[in-house]
Design a protein around this motif. Structure first.
Motif, PDB file in Angstrom:
ATOM      1  N   GLU A   1     -65.094  62.502  33.435  1.00 38.29           N
ATOM      2  CA  GLU A   1     -65.513  63.650  34.244  1.00 38.29           C
ATOM      3  C   GLU A   1     -66.890  64.137  33.829  1.00 38.29           C
ATOM      4  O   GLU A   1     -67.706  64.522  34.666  1.00 38.29           O
ATOM      5  CB  GLU A   1     -64.486  64.776  34.084  1.00 38.29           C
ATOM      6  CG  GLU A   1     -64.692  65.939  35.037  1.00 38.29           C
ATOM      7  CD  GLU A   1     -63.546  66.921  34.967  1.00 38.29           C
ATOM      8  OE1 GLU A   1     -63.807  68.100  34.658  1.00 38.29           O
ATOM      9  OE2 GLU A   1     -62.388  66.511  35.187  1.00 38.29           O
TER      10      GLU A   1
ATOM     11  N   TRP B   1     -68.828  56.969  35.354  1.00 41.44           N
ATOM     12  CA  TRP B   1     -68.539  55.562  35.108  1.00 41.44           C
ATOM     13  C   TRP B   1     -69.785  54.751  34.789  1.00 41.44           C
ATOM     14  O   TRP B   1     -69.777  53.889  33.900  1.00 41.44           O
ATOM     15  CB  TRP B   1     -67.816  54.987  36.313  1.00 41.44           C
ATOM     16  CG  TRP B   1     -67.358  53.561  36.182  1.00 41.44           C
ATOM     17  CD1 TRP B   1     -67.719  52.511  36.969  1.00 41.44           C
ATOM     18  CD2 TRP B   1     -66.431  53.025  35.224  1.00 41.44           C
ATOM     19  NE1 TRP B   1     -67.075  51.363  36.578  1.00 41.44           N
ATOM     20  CE2 TRP B   1     -66.279  51.655  35.497  1.00 41.44           C
ATOM     21  CE3 TRP B   1     -65.713  53.593  34.168  1.00 41.44           C
ATOM     22  CZ2 TRP B   1     -65.446  50.832  34.756  1.00 41.44           C
ATOM     23  CZ3 TRP B   1     -64.879  52.764  33.419  1.00 41.44           C
ATOM     24  CH2 TRP B   1     -64.759  51.399  33.718  1.00 41.44           C
TER      25      TRP B   1
ATOM     26  N   ARG C   1     -61.367  48.060  38.727  1.00 44.43           N
ATOM     27  CA  ARG C   1     -61.525  48.758  40.009  1.00 44.43           C
ATOM     28  C   ARG C   1     -61.509  50.253  39.688  1.00 44.43           C
ATOM     29  O   ARG C   1     -60.476  50.907  39.661  1.00 44.43           O
ATOM     30  CB  ARG C   1     -60.386  48.393  40.966  1.00 44.43           C
ATOM     31  CG  ARG C   1     -60.370  46.912  41.372  1.00 44.43           C
ATOM     32  CD  ARG C   1     -59.195  46.608  42.275  1.00 44.43           C
ATOM     33  NE  ARG C   1     -57.928  46.767  41.546  1.00 44.43           N
ATOM     34  CZ  ARG C   1     -56.728  46.689  42.124  1.00 44.43           C
ATOM     35  NH1 ARG C   1     -56.622  46.481  43.413  1.00 44.43           N
ATOM     36  NH2 ARG C   1     -55.631  46.835  41.403  1.00 44.43           N
ATOM     37  N   PHE C   2     -62.700  50.783  39.491  1.00 41.65           N
ATOM     38  CA  PHE C   2     -62.812  52.111  38.894  1.00 41.65           C
ATOM     39  C   PHE C   2     -62.208  53.212  39.760  1.00 41.65           C
ATOM     40  O   PHE C   2     -61.519  54.090  39.250  1.00 41.65           O
ATOM     41  CB  PHE C   2     -64.274  52.442  38.596  1.00 41.65           C
ATOM     42  CG  PHE C   2     -64.468  53.869  38.189  1.00 41.65           C
ATOM     43  CD1 PHE C   2     -63.931  54.334  36.998  1.00 41.65           C
ATOM     44  CD2 PHE C   2     -65.148  54.761  39.006  1.00 41.65           C
ATOM     45  CE1 PHE C   2     -64.078  55.661  36.622  1.00 41.65           C
ATOM     46  CE2 PHE C   2     -65.301  56.078  38.638  1.00 41.65           C
ATOM     47  CZ  PHE C   2     -64.769  56.540  37.438  1.00 41.65           C
ATOM     48  N   GLU C   3     -62.474  53.227  41.045  1.00 43.52           N
ATOM     49  CA  GLU C   3     -61.989  54.331  41.875  1.00 43.52           C
ATOM     50  C   GLU C   3     -60.473  54.438  41.837  1.00 43.52           C
ATOM     51  O   GLU C   3     -59.916  55.547  41.756  1.00 43.52           O
ATOM     52  CB  GLU C   3     -62.479  54.159  43.322  1.00 43.52           C
ATOM     53  CG  GLU C   3     -63.983  54.328  43.493  1.00 43.52           C
ATOM     54  CD  GLU C   3     -64.479  55.682  43.010  1.00 43.52           C
ATOM     55  OE1 GLU C   3     -63.703  56.660  43.114  1.00 43.52           O
ATOM     56  OE2 GLU C   3     -65.621  55.774  42.525  1.00 43.52           O
ATOM     57  N   LYS C   4     -59.778  53.311  41.880  1.00 43.38           N
ATOM     58  CA  LYS C   4     -58.318  53.341  41.814  1.00 43.38           C
ATOM     59  C   LYS C   4     -57.846  53.798  40.436  1.00 43.38           C
ATOM     60  O   LYS C   4     -56.888  54.566  40.313  1.00 43.38           O
ATOM     61  CB  LYS C   4     -57.747  51.970  42.154  1.00 43.38           C
ATOM     62  CG  LYS C   4     -57.916  51.588  43.630  1.00 43.38           C
ATOM     63  CD  LYS C   4     -57.140  50.324  43.964  1.00 43.38           C
ATOM     64  CE  LYS C   4     -57.239  50.025  45.464  1.00 43.38           C
ATOM     65  NZ  LYS C   4     -56.445  48.843  45.854  1.00 43.38           N
TER      66      LYS C   4
ATOM     67  N   ARG D   1     -59.493  55.735  38.383  1.00 45.79           N
ATOM     68  CA  ARG D   1     -59.825  57.155  38.217  1.00 45.79           C
ATOM     69  C   ARG D   1     -58.763  58.050  38.843  1.00 45.79           C
ATOM     70  O   ARG D   1     -58.303  59.021  38.228  1.00 45.79           O
ATOM     71  CB  ARG D   1     -61.187  57.436  38.865  1.00 45.79           C
ATOM     72  CG  ARG D   1     -61.691  58.862  38.633  1.00 45.79           C
ATOM     73  CD  ARG D   1     -62.220  58.991  37.224  1.00 45.79           C
ATOM     74  NE  ARG D   1     -62.751  60.311  36.987  1.00 45.79           N
ATOM     75  CZ  ARG D   1     -62.117  61.265  36.307  1.00 45.79           C
ATOM     76  NH1 ARG D   1     -60.916  61.045  35.828  1.00 45.79           N
ATOM     77  NH2 ARG D   1     -62.664  62.444  36.103  1.00 45.79           N
ATOM     78  N   LYS D   2     -58.352  57.747  40.047  1.00 46.50           N
ATOM     79  CA  LYS D   2     -57.336  58.555  40.720  1.00 46.50           C
ATOM     80  C   LYS D   2     -56.004  58.496  39.982  1.00 46.50           C
ATOM     81  O   LYS D   2     -55.323  59.512  39.808  1.00 46.50           O
ATOM     82  CB  LYS D   2     -57.160  58.071  42.161  1.00 46.50           C
ATOM     83  CG  LYS D   2     -58.350  58.367  43.065  1.00 46.50           C
ATOM     84  CD  LYS D   2     -58.114  57.809  44.468  1.00 46.50           C
ATOM     85  CE  LYS D   2     -59.322  58.068  45.357  1.00 46.50           C
ATOM     86  NZ  LYS D   2     -59.127  57.480  46.716  1.00 46.50           N
TER      87      LYS D   2
END
Length: 257
Positions: free
Chosen positions: A196, A200, A220-223, A225-226
């Motif tokens: 945060e 990344w 797969r960073f976005e997945k 992160r969530k």
């Protein structure tokens, strides 16, 4: 497992292979200046993967008989001062670092009292690094149930304050991808906070500058992160598995024509 690891460490220092004579010579000289212990990563990796799987650095802490004399010796051999109060030693094969006991970061910063070498077990960021090998007595010293936790392959925080949050977050990802660790709840919360604050791309750049190999780009960073945010917000105590978020790599088929 403790006696088995002690045997592996003793074999490493006795072996004539892979440039270990260089390590023995360095250790012999260091021991003339104080009580010497091997700490952290090497011991962890030897326990998990054995001598054939160990390719990393050697980190020592010394309780010098005379600090000024030790520092003069470091200057005389061309040791380079590192960022956290220690010295990177000249070595032909292995990267060797040594810290004077009183200069360890947790002690200087006031987060842990480090008066004896045994106190180092309270001063590591990761619990899996809270292990040392006393070269005088040829014995291991660990935290309670160290080997039980190591066998479970759950990576967790030992002492949260540290001088390099971004670097330790990169290490947390690399340990997950390279060594098969899952993250405990305290580490999951820590990584979530660093992501945060830093983002990344900062972690990708940090890995690129610090290591010869890059592994974070496989994620797969976005997945991730969530999923990590949900994991932390729900207060889950189950380990968080980074490998669930690896990119699918399709191998190219050879051209048969």
């Amino acid at each position: 497992m403790e006696r088995e690891l002690e045997s592996k460490v003793q074999y490493f220092f006795a072996s004539r292979y892979r440039g270990r004579e260089d390590v023995r010579d360095t250790v012999r000289e260091l021991r003339r200046h104080g009580r010497l212990v091997l700490v952290g990563g090497m011991l962890r990796d030897l326990a998990l993967f054995g001598n054939t799987g160990f390719r990393s650095d050697l980190d020592f802490v010394i309780a010098p008989y005379d600090l000024r004399s030790f520092e003069k010796y470091m200057t005389a051999i061309g040791a380079r001062v590192n960022r956290f109060g220690g010295y990177a030693l000249p070595s032909r094969k292995w990267q060797i670092d040594v810290w004077p006991l009183e200069r360890t970061w947790a002690n200087v910063a006031g987060h842990a009292k480090v008066r004896t070498v045994g106190d180092l077990r309270r001063a590591t960021f990761f619990r899996c690094d809270a292990i040392l090998y006393d070269l005088d007595h040829r014995k291991l010293k660990t935290t309670p149930d160290y080997f039980g936790e190591l066998n479970q392959k759950v990576l967790e925080i030992n002492l949260r304050p540290n001088p390099n949050p971004k670097g330790n977050t990169v290490r947390a990802f690399r340990y997950a991808l390279m060594k098969g660790f899952r993250w405990g709840p305290r580490l999951s919360d820590f990584v979530n906070e660093v992501l945060e604050r830093e983002g990344w791309n900062e972690l990708l750049e940090s890995e690129w500058h610090s290591f010869h190999t890059q592994h974070l780009e496989r994620i797969r960073f976005e997945k991730l992160r969530k999923a990590l945010q949900a994991h932390v917000s729900e207060g889950l105590n189950t380990p968080f598995d980074v490998t669930n978020f690896l990119r699918n790599v399709q191998l190219a088929l050879p051209n048969l024509h």
